[in-house]
Design a protein around this motif. Structure first.
Motif: not given
Lengths: 164, 164
Positions: A98-107
């Motif tokens: 949705r917002d490609r500036r974000q760096r979403l975090l996952y384990l």
DNA sequence: ACCTTTACGTCAGTCATGTTGACATATATT
DNA sequence: AATATATGTCAACATGACTGACGTAAAGGT
């Protein structure tokens, strides 16, 4: 503040209770945070890594900003710890759609294992305390701690708990 | 770890409940420790100074060893902070009369004032949480926190509370 | 289509607070 | 007299926080 005990002061006892409430929090937190240290040491990680892994584990796909808001540290502080976790394969960052500036975090899978083994001794400690104290006491524990949390964050926490 | 709920676990011992118990402690401690930071900053002190001042305030005449036992840090760590507090006139050390190797710790008048103004916002926070949660909840809060404390220290704390 | 703001990252320097290890001194205990 | 204990000190180092400045990419408002 500097009011000395003037006769039989009912407030004196109340003051004492408050201070005991403060000290209990200190002691419990002290012992509770010490639990995972042995595991952390095996990986060469510290408590800061633990906190990151924990909250990413609980909120997969959270943004860096959300994590910063929870931890209440600067991005520069986070970056070192987070960088190490990414570099060593415990966390991955994916661009938000949705917002490609974000760096979403996952384990990663390894990260999930780490999170589990860090949580384990703490859960055991809490479970023991809960069991010994009983369900009613647990309710009180939750209520008071919730009240200790600053107004700003309480709502978000309540909501995050309800989503479970 | 990977043991899925085997059999009828009481509700408050479910995994999710335990994790919430952990997070509540984190959040409460986070906000609670932030309270006195403004005051500390005025004096150029940190949280380590606060802890020292607090426990000396509560246990006037305590030995260095006792303080170390409570704080769970090394004497070298303590020495810096304690040294500053002594140097700047918030704490005095007096040789023990029974055992003259000991340096017993006391707050000066200034130290007492500092202790009071550091405790103040925290007491206010705890008081509010207690008030909103009610006496029964407070009982539960105390019970659970006491259970979270390691077996080694619990007894000493209970005793110190009873002495009041 | 610009312009501004936002989300995130990075470089550089600093500070507070913890650690280990080694050694020193005075006093207590055996 | 020998040993143990309470405390202090020097030195080196690690961790995790901070501030400040600057950069890039993407979103959002005009």
């Amino acid at each position: 503040m500097t009011d000395v005990k003037v006769g039989p002061n009912p407030l004196f006892l109340r003051d004492e209770e408050l201070i005991q409430g403060i000290e209990l929090l200190f002691y419990a937190y002290r012992d509770f945070t010490g639990d995972p240290d042995a595991v952390l040491a095996e990986y060469g990680f510290g408590r800061a890594h633990h906190r990151v892994v924990h909250f990413v584990s609980r909120n997969p796909g959270m943004s860096v900003a959300e994590l910063l808001e929870i931890l209440r540290i600067t991005k520069q502080s986070l970056s070192r710890v987070l960088g190490q976790l990414v570099e060593r394969g415990f966390i991955v960052q994916k661009k938000g759609t949705r917002d490609r500036r974000q760096r979403l975090l996952y384990l990663t899978e390894t990260g999930t294992d780490l999170a589990a083994s860090l949580a384990e001794p703490q859960k055991r400690r809490v479970a023991r305390a809960y069991r010994e104290a009983g369900a009613e006491a647990v309710e009180g524990y939750r209520k008071v701690l919730m009240g200790l949390i600053g107004d700003g964050s309480r709502e978000a926490i309540v909501r995050s708990f309800r989503r479970r």
